[in-house]
Design an enzyme around this catalytic site. Structure first.
Site, short mmCIF file in Angstrom:
data_model
loop_
_atom_site.label_atom_id
_atom_site.label_comp_id
_atom_site.label_asym_id
_atom_site.label_seq_id
_atom_site.Cartn_x
_atom_site.Cartn_y
_atom_site.Cartn_z
N ARG A 24 0.83 -1.21 0.00
CA ARG A 24 0.00 0.00 0.00
C ARG A 24 0.86 1.26 0.00
O ARG A 24 0.58 2.21 -0.72
CB ARG A 24 -0.96 0.01 1.19
CG ARG A 24 -2.06 -1.03 1.09
CD ARG A 24 -2.94 -1.05 2.32
NE ARG A 24 -2.12 -1.29 3.50
CZ ARG A 24 -2.52 -1.08 4.75
NH1 ARG A 24 -3.73 -0.62 4.99
NH2 ARG A 24 -1.73 -1.34 5.76
N ASN A 42 -6.10 -2.93 2.05
CA ASN A 42 -6.01 -4.39 2.15
C ASN A 42 -7.43 -4.94 2.27
O ASN A 42 -8.30 -4.31 2.85
CB ASN A 42 -5.23 -4.80 3.40
CG ASN A 42 -3.75 -4.59 3.26
OD1 ASN A 42 -3.21 -4.52 2.17
ND2 ASN A 42 -3.07 -4.49 4.39
#
Length: 103
Positions: A24, A42
């Site tokens: 990320r 996520n």
């Protein structure tokens, strides 16, 4: 006068070893480097999902990065892109990491 490049919005889901490897963070950094806006998070299924928005050529560059590069320790097995469309204006002001996991 040069024509302004169309703005594109696309959603994505990345499969493989993409959680616990700073995916990320690297996605956010690459998106910002390319001048894109959107988000990344996520999922409970172990994937990473998100949305990209920006000039079409930069969105394509980011799609290639998501498909083939990712974070240094990630192992991408599949990248899916959906809901690609032309937009009139950006719907986000920055590229953010969402902390809540989505089902």
């Amino acid at each position: 006068m040069a024509e302004k490049e169309e703005l594109i919005s696309v959603e994505y889901e990345i499969f493989g070893r993409v959680q616990g490897v700073f995916f990320r963070k690297y996605t956010q950094a690459e998106g910002k480097r390319l001048g894109l806006v959107g988000w990344v998070l996520n999922t409970e299924q172990g994937t990473v999902r998100g949305q990209l928005q920006g000039p079409g050529s930069k969105v394509k560059e980011m799609q290639d990065w998501l498909r083939n590069k990712g974070s240094p320790k990630s192992k991408i097995t599949k990248a899916e892109f959906s809901n690609e469309k032309e937009i009139e204006s950006l719907e986000h002001s920055d590229f953010r990491i969402n902390k809540q996991k989505k089902v």
